[in-house]
Design an enzyme around this catalytic site. Sequence first.
Site, mmCIF file in Angstrom:
data_model
loop_
_atom_site.group_PDB
_atom_site.id
_atom_site.type_symbol
_atom_site.label_atom_id
_atom_site.label_comp_id
_atom_site.label_asym_id
_atom_site.label_seq_id
_atom_site.Cartn_x
_atom_site.Cartn_y
_atom_site.Cartn_z
ATOM 1 N N LYS A 206 20.778 -6.808 35.304
ATOM 2 C CA LYS A 206 20.278 -5.598 34.663
ATOM 3 C C LYS A 206 18.912 -5.915 34.073
ATOM 4 C CE LYS A 206 21.350 -2.171 31.178
ATOM 5 N NZ LYS A 206 22.338 -1.670 30.219
ATOM 6 N N LYS A 258 20.979 -3.181 38.577
ATOM 7 C CA LYS A 258 20.526 -1.967 37.903
ATOM 8 C C LYS A 258 19.140 -2.158 37.320
ATOM 9 C CE LYS A 258 21.761 0.727 33.938
ATOM 10 N NZ LYS A 258 22.554 0.836 32.754
HETATM 11 C C1 PBG Z 1 23.552 0.422 28.037
HETATM 12 C C2 PBG Z 1 23.208 1.214 29.236
HETATM 13 C C3 PBG Z 1 21.953 1.762 29.552
HETATM 14 C C4 PBG Z 1 22.113 2.440 30.760
HETATM 15 C C5 PBG Z 1 23.437 2.310 31.129
HETATM 16 N N1 PBG Z 1 24.084 1.524 30.193
HETATM 17 C C6 PBG Z 1 20.693 1.787 28.795
HETATM 18 C C7 PBG Z 1 19.969 0.552 28.481
HETATM 19 O O1 PBG Z 1 20.398 -0.552 28.770
HETATM 20 O O2 PBG Z 1 18.897 0.685 27.885
HETATM 21 C C8 PBG Z 1 21.030 3.172 31.486
HETATM 22 C C9 PBG Z 1 21.496 4.120 32.545
HETATM 23 C C10 PBG Z 1 20.439 5.026 33.042
HETATM 24 O O3 PBG Z 1 19.237 4.884 32.728
HETATM 25 O O4 PBG Z 1 20.798 5.929 33.813
HETATM 26 N N2 PBG Z 1 24.773 0.863 27.464
#
Ligand code: PBG
Length: 334
Positions: A206, A258
């Site tokens: 991520k 992601k």
């Molecule tokens: C954190 C989380 C995020 C997203 C999913 N889980 C935000 C982040 O890490 O800042 C982002 C998902 C998206 O942008 O569609 N709980």
Amino acid sequence: MTEHPVPAPVVPPLVRPRRLRTTPALRRMVAEQQVQARQLVLPVFIREGLTEPKPVSSMPGVVQHTRDSLLAAVSEAAELGLGGVMLFGVPETKDATGSGALDPSGVLNLAITDVVAEVGDALTVMSDLCLDEFTDHGHCGVLTADGRVDNDQTLAAYADMARAQAHAGVDMVGPSGMMDGQVRVIRDALDAFEHTDVGILAYSAKYASAFFGPFREAVDSSLVGDRRTYQQDPANAREGVREALLDVAEGADMVMVKPALPYLDVVRRVREAVEVPVAAYNVSGEYAQLEAAAERGWIDREAAILETLTSIHRAGADVILTYWASEAARLLAL
Ligand code: PBG
């Protein structure tokens, strides 16, 4: 002297790949792959204290749900044959430790029970396992006195959160906080409480991405600053593979990359490196940019949605989390 005729040069026939593109039936027959509804997961937001669904302005078509509108959305997802739903809870009040995440009557834990009761085994019910929706500072973990995210103290909170979600009935938890050791600690916590059947979809690779921007509105995030001390540097693909391998070793049932589109090379590399299913998250910013262009009439919206999902699938994602999941399932059925 007899004259020898010069042999004519051998000219191979013109190679014509276009021949396989002649008719719709032929193109359909030779298509190398096609993403299917069963591989799509719909992320949904439930906001505590709403009486009406509340649109997320930076994500046209996406809302923060009430309890009723959430149940309607997930039963539609089940009818459309989606693979699952990923639940995000937005509490009315947030605090420094994100205590609403652990509370059995917190918004997310109640929603899990509701959704499981509504759709039963027709969908895989998954939940975000992270503190950022619940903390008043918006970070994915608890902070040290000097304001850094404390890895190991956060792990203890994740273990409690995993137990609360498992107790509420979730099928798979989705740890998304990028703390070192989170999969192992969550697996141990689940097993210790006889939740051996609850799976882990690990957000393994991520990235600290600008493409999460619209999501922050969707979860009323109060984050100031960034997540660069725990989410990955966009420059690093090899490190994404390392994170995925670690998560598999710690017991992840599935791993995720992601965002999706800016990281299709990482999706491909992770797919080749692990033997568990690989998911990719087509995130809020990817959604917003296509929707914004479509709103201006600058792009063919439906074609671009299907091409987006096809690309992520072609790169190697077995499962795709996308805000277009229900709509795409309808388009794919046409
Ligand atoms: C954190 C989380 C995020 C997203 C999913 N889980 C935000 C982040 O890490 O800042 C982002 C998902 C998206 O942008 O569609 N709980």
